[in-house]
Design an enzyme around this catalytic site. Structure first.
Site, PDB file in Angstrom:
ATOM      1  N   ARG A 228    -100.057  34.582  56.207  1.00 53.13           N
ATOM      2  CA  ARG A 228    -101.230  33.875  55.691  1.00 53.13           C
ATOM      3  C   ARG A 228    -100.910  32.388  55.597  1.00 53.13           C
ATOM      4  NH1 ARG A 228    -103.705  37.735  57.036  1.00 53.13           N
ATOM      5  NH2 ARG A 228    -104.934  39.154  55.745  1.00 53.13           N
ATOM      6  N   HIS A 276    -105.237  32.899  64.505  1.00 56.80           N
ATOM      7  CA  HIS A 276    -105.196  34.122  63.690  1.00 56.80           C
ATOM      8  C   HIS A 276    -105.451  35.368  64.555  1.00 56.80           C
ATOM      9  CE1 HIS A 276    -105.729  35.788  59.365  1.00 56.80           C
ATOM     10  NE2 HIS A 276    -105.269  36.738  60.177  1.00 56.80           N
TER      11      HIS A 276
HETATM   12  N1  LIG Z   1    -101.748  37.068  61.407  1.00 53.07           N
HETATM   13  C1  LIG Z   1    -102.261  38.258  61.569  1.00 53.07           C
HETATM   14  O1  LIG Z   1    -102.942  38.506  62.563  1.00 53.07           O
HETATM   15  C2  LIG Z   1    -101.973  39.326  60.576  1.00 53.07           C
HETATM   16  C3  LIG Z   1    -101.378  39.045  59.389  1.00 53.07           C
HETATM   17  N2  LIG Z   1    -101.056  40.053  58.521  1.00 53.07           N
HETATM   18  C4  LIG Z   1    -100.380  39.716  57.269  1.00 53.07           C
HETATM   19  O2  LIG Z   1     -99.121  40.392  57.232  1.00 53.07           O
HETATM   20  C5  LIG Z   1     -98.885  40.801  55.901  1.00 53.07           C
HETATM   21  C6  LIG Z   1     -97.832  41.883  55.865  1.00 53.07           C
HETATM   22  O3  LIG Z   1     -98.365  43.107  56.328  1.00 53.07           O
HETATM   23  P1  LIG Z   1     -97.580  44.485  56.116  1.00 53.07           P
HETATM   24  O4  LIG Z   1     -96.210  44.412  56.666  1.00 53.07           O
HETATM   25  O5  LIG Z   1     -98.472  45.558  56.588  1.00 53.07           O
HETATM   26  O6  LIG Z   1     -97.462  44.508  54.519  1.00 53.07           O
HETATM   27  P2  LIG Z   1     -96.525  45.395  53.602  1.00 53.07           P
HETATM   28  O7  LIG Z   1     -97.196  45.488  52.290  1.00 53.07           O
HETATM   29  O8  LIG Z   1     -96.150  46.652  54.308  1.00 53.07           O
HETATM   30  O9  LIG Z   1     -95.195  44.528  53.464  1.00 53.07           O
HETATM   31  C7  LIG Z   1     -95.096  43.444  52.600  1.00 53.07           C
HETATM   32  C8  LIG Z   1     -93.636  43.061  52.451  1.00 53.07           C
HETATM   33  O10 LIG Z   1     -93.533  41.904  51.619  1.00 53.07           O
HETATM   34  C9  LIG Z   1     -92.614  42.150  50.562  1.00 53.07           C
HETATM   35  N3  LIG Z   1     -92.990  41.405  49.361  1.00 53.07           N
HETATM   36  C10 LIG Z   1     -94.174  41.413  48.703  1.00 53.07           C
HETATM   37  N4  LIG Z   1     -94.126  40.597  47.629  1.00 53.07           N
HETATM   38  C11 LIG Z   1     -92.891  40.076  47.620  1.00 53.07           C
HETATM   39  C12 LIG Z   1     -92.209  39.183  46.748  1.00 53.07           C
HETATM   40  N5  LIG Z   1     -92.819  38.654  45.672  1.00 53.07           N
HETATM   41  N6  LIG Z   1     -90.927  38.882  47.022  1.00 53.07           N
HETATM   42  C13 LIG Z   1     -90.291  39.423  48.085  1.00 53.07           C
HETATM   43  N7  LIG Z   1     -90.880  40.276  48.948  1.00 53.07           N
HETATM   44  C14 LIG Z   1     -92.153  40.595  48.714  1.00 53.07           C
HETATM   45  C15 LIG Z   1     -92.700  43.644  50.322  1.00 53.07           C
HETATM   46  O11 LIG Z   1     -91.539  44.066  49.633  1.00 53.07           O
HETATM   47  P3  LIG Z   1     -91.268  45.627  49.341  1.00 53.07           P
HETATM   48  O12 LIG Z   1     -91.027  46.253  50.699  1.00 53.07           O
HETATM   49  O13 LIG Z   1     -90.053  45.609  48.511  1.00 53.07           O
HETATM   50  O14 LIG Z   1     -92.498  46.143  48.682  1.00 53.07           O
HETATM   51  C16 LIG Z   1     -92.807  44.148  51.761  1.00 53.07           C
HETATM   52  O15 LIG Z   1     -91.538  44.229  52.348  1.00 53.07           O
HETATM   53  C17 LIG Z   1    -100.271  41.201  55.413  1.00 53.07           C
HETATM   54  O16 LIG Z   1    -100.340  41.166  54.000  1.00 53.07           O
HETATM   55  C18 LIG Z   1    -101.175  40.175  56.064  1.00 53.07           C
HETATM   56  O17 LIG Z   1    -101.368  39.092  55.207  1.00 53.07           O
HETATM   57  C19 LIG Z   1    -101.312  41.355  58.811  1.00 53.07           C
HETATM   58  C20 LIG Z   1    -101.922  41.684  59.984  1.00 53.07           C
HETATM   59  C21 LIG Z   1    -102.332  40.695  60.954  1.00 53.07           C
HETATM   60  O1  LIG Z   2    -104.917  39.214  59.191  1.00 49.58           O
HETATM   61  C1  LIG Z   2    -105.290  40.310  59.441  1.00 49.58           C
HETATM   62  C2  LIG Z   2    -105.077  41.456  58.619  1.00 49.58           C
HETATM   63  O2  LIG Z   2    -105.307  42.586  59.097  1.00 49.58           O
HETATM   64  O3  LIG Z   2    -104.660  41.286  57.463  1.00 49.58           O
END
Ligand SMILES: NC(=O)C1=CN([C@@H]2O[C@H](COP(=O)(O)OP(=O)(O)OC[C@H]3O[C@@H](n4cnc5c(N)ncnc54)[C@H](OP(=O)(O)O)[C@@H]3O)[C@@H](O)[C@H]2O)C=CC1
Ligand SMILES: O=CC(=O)O
Length: 313
Positions: A228, A276
């Site tokens: 993001r 994006h």
């Molecule tokens: N640009 C694009 O086209 C897209 C962007 N995205 C973005 O990617 C992000 C990630 O997606 P996804 O992998 O499915 O999400 P997940 O919820 O599976 O993974 C999030 C990760 O972030 C970690 N995390 C969360 N908060 C913290 C913190 N405060 N400190 C340290 N680590 C933290 C989590 O830790 P833990 O494993 O320990 O819970 C986890 O490993 C989405 O939220 C979205 O914003 C998604 C799809 C498309």
């Molecule tokens: O940014 C896209 C999403 O699926 O989140």
């Protein structure tokens, strides 16, 4: 079973038809303003508050993307939008993992093989072989090691890069060094040459890629922001590029989207931009996942993919 659907930009009719194939016994309809007929499930993206508010009978709300920050921020302003006890699910992978792998691997290889430098030399008609970079100097650090971060880590270890990740809880991923919590953030950053962001947008992660974080990366580091725009302080990134601390950045997401035409990021020679699109929702895979999850709920099972309202992701 009744399902309501709302997405401001998707082709609603094709989604309704596809969902009907996946769930032949369900009654599935597009939600329109004024529709307060009962529903068991709601599939949404940027939903109007009145679509969900008061629907205590819902068995689940599905976000039609991976990130739920837009829904949760609306919930802050309108706490009654999601009735208490109704679980919120998000898309887990559904084809986004592979897209993130494609994006990350292609850009890391681009930097590793110095195509950015050769492109700059080309502008000068300069035929000059450069020293190779060594993998051991190209440690990849993943901020976020969830569904998508894990997939990206897998693809980069397969290319032989040293890979580390940072998350809230420690991970045990093959070939990946895991760091967890704010207390290990410095160690994670120390020696990271390519920083890839796949964190969710939460109060704890907003602005995390700032001057102080960038200063702790290896020299001539690179930043790939796939999560993001609000994670990155764009002015700090530009300053780090101009000071030479950062060698390049590739950004898919921005604090304001579409990126305003007067943003200095557009013109910066060492910033690459995509609008994006790093990983988009793939309809067929998303529908199959939602249908599977609904069937699990109907059978009384506990599916994965439920968002923790407490943690905000
Ligand atoms: N640009 C694009 O086209 C897209 C962007 N995205 C973005 O990617 C992000 C990630 O997606 P996804 O992998 O499915 O999400 P997940 O919820 O599976 O993974 C999030 C990760 O972030 C970690 N995390 C969360 N908060 C913290 C913190 N405060 N400190 C340290 N680590 C933290 C989590 O830790 P833990 O494993 O320990 O819970 C986890 O490993 C989405 O939220 C979205 O914003 C998604 C799809 C498309
Ligand atoms: O940014 C896209 C999403 O699926 O989140």
């Amino acid at each position: 079973m009744d399902i309501i659907f709302y997405h401001p930009t998707f082709d609603t009719q094709s989604w309704l038809a596809g969902l009907q194939q996946q769930l032949p016994d369900a009654r599935i309809r597009e939600w329109r303003e004024g529709d307060d007929r009962p529903a068991d499930y709601a599939l949404v993206w940027h939903p109007p508050v009145e679509m969900l508010a008061g629907r205590h009978q819902l068995k689940g709300v599905f976000a039609l993307g991976a990130g739920v920050d837009s829904i949760l921020s609306k919930l802050q302003a309108y706490p009654d939008m999601l009735p208490a006890g109704v679980p919120l699910f998000r898309l887990e992978d559904t084809g986004m993992g592979l897209q993130m792998q494609e994006y990350a691997v292609s850009q890391v290889l681009h930097w590793f093989r110095r195509f950015d430098d050769y492109q700059a030399q080309k502008q000068q008609a300069n035929w000059q072989p450069l020293d190779d970079y060594r993998r051991e100097d190209f440690t990849i650090g993943l901020l976020g090691a969830g569904v998508l971060g894990r997939k990206v880590a897998e693809s980069l270890t397969a290319w032989g890069f040293p890979v580390r990740c940072w998350s809230r809880r420690k991970k045990d991923y093959p070939g990946v060094t895991s760091f967890a919590g704010v207390e290990q953030l410095s160690d994670f950053l120390n020696g990271t040459r390519v920083l890839i962001n796949l964190l969710p947008n939460t109060p704890q992660t907003v602005g995390i890629i700032n001057a102080s974080l960038l200063a702790r990366l290896a020299d001539e580091a690179y930043v790939l922001n796939l999560a993001r725009g609000v994670h990155l302080v764009e002015a700090d990134l530009l300053a780090a590029l101009d000071s030479g601390k950062l060698k390049g950045a590739m950004l898919d997401v921005f604090s304001k989207e579409p990126l305003p035409v007067d943003s200095p990021l557009w013109k910066h020679p060492r910033v690459a931009i995509t609008p994006h699109v790093a990983a988009v929702t793939r309809a067929d895979e998303a529908m199959a996942y939602i249908a599977k999850t609904i069937r699990q709920i109907e059978k009384g099972e506990t599916p994965t993919g439920e968002v923790s309202l407490q943690h905000g992701y």
